[in-house]
Design an enzyme around this catalytic site. Structure first.
Site, PDB file in Angstrom:
ATOM      1  N   ASP A   5       0.833  -1.206   0.000  1.00  0.00           N
ATOM      2  CA  ASP A   5       0.000   0.000   0.000  1.00  0.00           C
ATOM      3  C   ASP A   5       0.865   1.251   0.000  1.00  0.00           C
ATOM      4  O   ASP A   5       1.438   1.622   1.025  1.00  0.00           O
ATOM      5  CB  ASP A   5      -0.898  -0.045   1.248  1.00  0.00           C
ATOM      6  N   ASP A  61      -1.586   5.608  -5.383  1.00  0.00           N
ATOM      7  CA  ASP A  61      -1.938   4.786  -4.223  1.00  0.00           C
ATOM      8  C   ASP A  61      -2.338   3.383  -4.647  1.00  0.00           C
ATOM      9  O   ASP A  61      -3.446   3.146  -5.121  1.00  0.00           O
ATOM     10  CB  ASP A  61      -3.083   5.459  -3.455  1.00  0.00           C
TER      11      ASP A  61
END
Length: 411
Positions: free
Chosen positions: A115, A298
């Site tokens: 992440d 992201d």
């Protein structure tokens, strides 16, 4: 949020977009880790949007809460109608992909989500009650001879909808792709909300944003990448995410077999702790817009979340599209012809195919589909999530002046 020094910010701001930016190099390691398919991940638009709201601490708007309630009700009904336990048939659409990570001595392997929008390495652990451990691979500090508890250190991730996770902090050996760091901070969950326990294939995450937003208290801890980057051949990692197939992450090098042409680099603002960059413009089909759109790269967010005006420009080209309160975002007939969406980085353009932007039917078998592009208005930050990142080979350069690089994917 805490930020990097003003010197770094000024250097990043002064950096122009280049097509062959130099990369700081040192003699060291490079490696590739491959994702694995999560067969239990259900693809649902409202859930994907809610994940982004939750992650960035934004309160759910009323329409999204209503859509989630409908989703949960439909899921419960499906489970009641099924024989045996919960339905676990793999979906035919994109699933969430995870990456095996080894922790401790002897190694304990967990499937974690990489992440770039967070900076914590947190895992399910034996400190959770047994009902929350069920179905997960969990980290057991007591079974690792190299585990050391950081006395008085805790972590706590709280989200806008009231969900969250928290626990104690250990240091231990973490091995990813054959490269180890002996004293990586491992955040062991001791309390966790049900939103995290329902996906039994996901055992936690590896945060790859900047260490400035790590949540450990009283002193934040470095990410795995920040800890190992000085030992890598180059202080970079690259995401090669794929549509409908497992991707990979390259650490220490950019794999030239996975992209074509040159890598276009652009400056990064680290002021909020994210890999934030500015696209010079965008295109809907063949129609160009010169509006600059700043946002974060992201890998931990599924959708492409951009300003209202951009979203309206896109769905204005889609026959039958509407912003649906019932389904929690823009939907359209699954048979509709969608335009591509292109984002511009310096002199380069990266085209998101129409197929990526048709995220999934709103319910199983429905003729109405949920869009992969949705509004970021309620979140407070624009997000170039997986749908956008799958359209490029993306290099995260963690050198003294951070950069993001984008290249056309090899075919």
């Amino acid at each position: 949020m805490p930020s990097f020094s003003q010197t770094l910010l000024l250097a990043a701001a002064a950096l122009s977009v280049t097509s062959a930016a130099p990369v700081e190099e040192s003699k060291g390691h490079s490696f590739t880790v491959h994702q694995v398919r999560n067969p239990k991940h259900v693809k649902n638009g409202a859930l994907a949007l809610a994940k982004a709201y939750r992650k960035f601490g934004a309160p759910f708007p009323e329409y999204l809460t209503s859509a989630l309630n409908t989703t949960y009700a439909n899921t419960a009904a499906a489970k009641r109608a099924a024989t045996g336990s919960a339905v676990t048939t793999p979906e035919e659409y994109d699933v969430e992909y995870l990456t095996p990570v080894s922790i401790g001595t002897p190694a304990q392997t967990l499937n974690l989500d990489f992440d770039t929008g967070s900076a914590d390495l947190w895992v399910f652990s034996t400190e959770l009650s047994s009902k929350y451990q069920s179905g997960h691979s969990v980290y057991s500090p007591s079974k690792s001879s190299t585990s050391k508890k950081l006395s008085g250190y805790t972590w706590d991730i709280s989200y806008g909808d009231g969900s969250g996770a928290s626990g104690d902090v250990y240091t231990d050996v973490v091995n990813i792709g054959g490269v180890s760091f002996a004293s990586q901070a491992v955040e062991a969950a001791s309390t966790i909300s049900t939103e995290f326990t329902e996906d039994t294939n996901n055992d936690g995450l590896v945060g790859l944003a900047f260490s400035s937003i790590n949540t450990v208290s009283p002193k934040s801890q470095k990410t795995f990448f920040d800890n190992v980057k000085s030992s890598l051949t180059s202080p970079i990692f690259a995401a090669n995410l794929n549509h409908g197939a497992a991707g990979s992450y390259d650490f220490g090098f950019a794999d030239s077999s996975k992209y074509t042409g040159s890598i276009t680099y652009t400056s990064v603002s680290t002021s909020q702790g994210f890999w934030q960059f500015t696209a010079a413009g965008y295109k809907v089909g063949t129609t160009s817009y010169s509006t600059k759109v700043s946002g974060i790269a992201d890998t931990g967010t599924t959708l492409l979340l951009l300003p209202d005006a951009v979203v309206k420009n896109y769905y204005g080209k889609v026959s039958g599209a509407q912003n649906s309160n019932a389904y929690g975002g823009y939907v359209f007939p699954c048979s509709a012809s969608l335009p591509t969406f292109t984002y511009v980085v310096g002199p380069a353009s990266f085209v998101i195919p129409a197929a990526y932007l048709n995220y999934a039917p709103v319910t199983d078998g429905s003729s109405t589909c949920y869009g992969g592009l949705q509004s970021s208005a309620g979140i407070g930050i624009n997000i170039y999530g997986d749908i956008a990142l799958k359209a490029a080979y993306v290099v995260f350069n963690g050198a003294s002046t951070p950069q993001l690089g984008f290249a056309a994917k090899a075919t």
